[in-house]
Design a protein around this motif. Structure first.
Motif, PDB file in Angstrom:
ATOM      1  N   MET A  23       0.838  -1.203   0.000  1.00  0.00           N
ATOM      2  CA  MET A  23       0.000   0.000   0.000  1.00  0.00           C
ATOM      3  C   MET A  23       0.869   1.247   0.000  1.00  0.00           C
ATOM      4  O   MET A  23       1.992   1.228   0.497  1.00  0.00           O
ATOM      5  CB  MET A  23      -0.895   0.046   1.249  1.00  0.00           C
ATOM      6  CG  MET A  23      -2.098  -0.837   1.190  1.00  0.00           C
ATOM      7  SD  MET A  23      -3.094  -0.776   2.717  1.00  0.00           S
ATOM      8  CE  MET A  23      -3.460   0.959   2.863  1.00  0.00           C
ATOM      9  N   THR A  24       0.333   2.332  -0.525  1.00  0.00           N
ATOM     10  CA  THR A  24       1.076   3.589  -0.514  1.00  0.00           C
ATOM     11  C   THR A  24       0.776   4.369   0.766  1.00  0.00           C
ATOM     12  O   THR A  24      -0.235   4.130   1.433  1.00  0.00           O
ATOM     13  CB  THR A  24       0.707   4.473  -1.720  1.00  0.00           C
ATOM     14  OG1 THR A  24      -0.671   4.831  -1.622  1.00  0.00           O
ATOM     15  CG2 THR A  24       0.999   3.777  -3.039  1.00  0.00           C
ATOM     16  N   VAL A  25       1.653   5.303   1.068  1.00  0.00           N
ATOM     17  CA  VAL A  25       1.445   6.187   2.211  1.00  0.00           C
ATOM     18  C   VAL A  25       0.145   6.966   2.020  1.00  0.00           C
ATOM     19  O   VAL A  25      -0.628   7.158   2.964  1.00  0.00           O
ATOM     20  CB  VAL A  25       2.662   7.122   2.391  1.00  0.00           C
ATOM     21  CG1 VAL A  25       2.382   8.187   3.433  1.00  0.00           C
ATOM     22  CG2 VAL A  25       3.907   6.322   2.760  1.00  0.00           C
ATOM     23  N   MET A  26      -0.139   7.404   0.785  1.00  0.00           N
ATOM     24  CA  MET A  26      -1.365   8.146   0.499  1.00  0.00           C
ATOM     25  C   MET A  26      -2.598   7.317   0.828  1.00  0.00           C
ATOM     26  O   MET A  26      -3.568   7.843   1.393  1.00  0.00           O
ATOM     27  CB  MET A  26      -1.410   8.587  -0.971  1.00  0.00           C
ATOM     28  CG  MET A  26      -2.692   9.320  -1.344  1.00  0.00           C
ATOM     29  SD  MET A  26      -2.997  10.808  -0.385  1.00  0.00           S
ATOM     30  CE  MET A  26      -1.904  11.927  -1.160  1.00  0.00           C
ATOM     31  N   SER A  27      -2.590   6.033   0.514  1.00  0.00           N
ATOM     32  CA  SER A  27      -3.759   5.211   0.812  1.00  0.00           C
ATOM     33  C   SER A  27      -3.946   5.072   2.322  1.00  0.00           C
ATOM     34  O   SER A  27      -5.079   5.033   2.805  1.00  0.00           O
ATOM     35  CB  SER A  27      -3.666   3.850   0.125  1.00  0.00           C
ATOM     36  OG  SER A  27      -2.534   3.142   0.562  1.00  0.00           O
ATOM     37  N   LEU A  28      -2.859   5.013   3.091  1.00  0.00           N
ATOM     38  CA  LEU A  28      -2.970   4.981   4.545  1.00  0.00           C
ATOM     39  C   LEU A  28      -3.537   6.306   5.058  1.00  0.00           C
ATOM     40  O   LEU A  28      -4.400   6.325   5.937  1.00  0.00           O
ATOM     41  CB  LEU A  28      -1.613   4.702   5.190  1.00  0.00           C
ATOM     42  CG  LEU A  28      -1.584   4.693   6.714  1.00  0.00           C
ATOM     43  CD1 LEU A  28      -2.560   3.673   7.283  1.00  0.00           C
ATOM     44  CD2 LEU A  28      -0.171   4.438   7.219  1.00  0.00           C
ATOM     45  N   MET A  29      -3.071   7.409   4.499  1.00  0.00           N
ATOM     46  CA  MET A  29      -3.606   8.726   4.882  1.00  0.00           C
ATOM     47  C   MET A  29      -5.119   8.774   4.648  1.00  0.00           C
ATOM     48  O   MET A  29      -5.883   9.240   5.505  1.00  0.00           O
ATOM     49  CB  MET A  29      -2.934   9.838   4.077  1.00  0.00           C
ATOM     50  CG  MET A  29      -1.508  10.101   4.417  1.00  0.00           C
ATOM     51  SD  MET A  29      -0.831  11.287   3.216  1.00  0.00           S
ATOM     52  CE  MET A  29       0.420  12.072   4.207  1.00  0.00           C
ATOM     53  N   GLU A  30      -5.556   8.282   3.499  1.00  0.00           N
ATOM     54  CA  GLU A  30      -6.977   8.301   3.160  1.00  0.00           C
ATOM     55  C   GLU A  30      -7.785   7.422   4.111  1.00  0.00           C
ATOM     56  O   GLU A  30      -8.901   7.778   4.501  1.00  0.00           O
ATOM     57  CB  GLU A  30      -7.183   7.863   1.712  1.00  0.00           C
ATOM     58  CG  GLU A  30      -6.666   8.899   0.719  1.00  0.00           C
ATOM     59  CD  GLU A  30      -6.608   8.400  -0.711  1.00  0.00           C
ATOM     60  OE1 GLU A  30      -6.740   7.162  -0.942  1.00  0.00           O
ATOM     61  OE2 GLU A  30      -6.416   9.234  -1.612  1.00  0.00           O
ATOM     62  N   ARG A  31      -7.212   6.276   4.511  1.00  0.00           N
ATOM     63  CA  ARG A  31      -7.911   5.397   5.450  1.00  0.00           C
ATOM     64  C   ARG A  31      -8.050   6.055   6.817  1.00  0.00           C
ATOM     65  O   ARG A  31      -9.088   5.941   7.464  1.00  0.00           O
ATOM     66  CB  ARG A  31      -7.187   4.055   5.571  1.00  0.00           C
ATOM     67  CG  ARG A  31      -7.431   3.157   4.372  1.00  0.00           C
ATOM     68  CD  ARG A  31      -6.836   1.791   4.529  1.00  0.00           C
ATOM     69  NE  ARG A  31      -7.318   1.104   5.724  1.00  0.00           N
ATOM     70  CZ  ARG A  31      -6.817  -0.039   6.170  1.00  0.00           C
ATOM     71  NH1 ARG A  31      -5.819  -0.613   5.528  1.00  0.00           N
ATOM     72  NH2 ARG A  31      -7.287  -0.613   7.252  1.00  0.00           N
TER      73      ARG A  31
END
Length: 124
Positions: A23-31
């Motif tokens: 997963m990307t850092v951006m996807s973690l931010m969005e979660r």
């Protein structure tokens, strides 16, 4: 981050994340944003969260690039910190029925392109 003001009770340790290393850092931010907004809604508070920086707590001096993969910076059991804004969500405007809407045409163009000529043609 301790300086972020959360308008409701929030214990992130009660909501651990399980993520894939790909997963990307951006996807973690969005979660995280979605989780905080959902918890706020459950608490009766409508907010929007926008994370600007995410970091691994083992190296708090290094902000992570949103396009980086989590496996490059985290191992099982690591924790992360975030910094951003939490603001009250704007109130939704009431829905206007289609029959009450006023149609609008916007006429644009460069200087000398013929906007006035076209408008005069339409109005005659």
């Amino acid at each position: 981050h301790p300086t972020m003001r959360v308008p409701f009770e929030l214990d992130m340790k009660a909501h651990p994340f399980k993520v894939e290393p790909s997963m990307t850092v951006m996807s973690l931010m969005e979660r995280v944003e979605a989780l905080v907004e959902g918890l706020a809604q459950n608490a009766g508070s409508m907010v929007q969260m926008q994370i600007q920086v995410l970091w691994n707590l083992k190296n708090a001096q290094k902000a992570l690039s949103p396009s980086a993969t989590l496996g490059d910076y985290f191992v099982c059991g690591d924790s992360f910190g975030v910094y951003g804004d939490i603001v009250e969500a704007p109130k939704q405007l009431p829905k206007i029925p289609e029959c009450e809407k006023l149609p609008v045409t916007i006429l644009t163009g460069f200087l000398g392109a013929g906007k006035t000529t076209l408008l005069n043609y339409i109005l005659q």
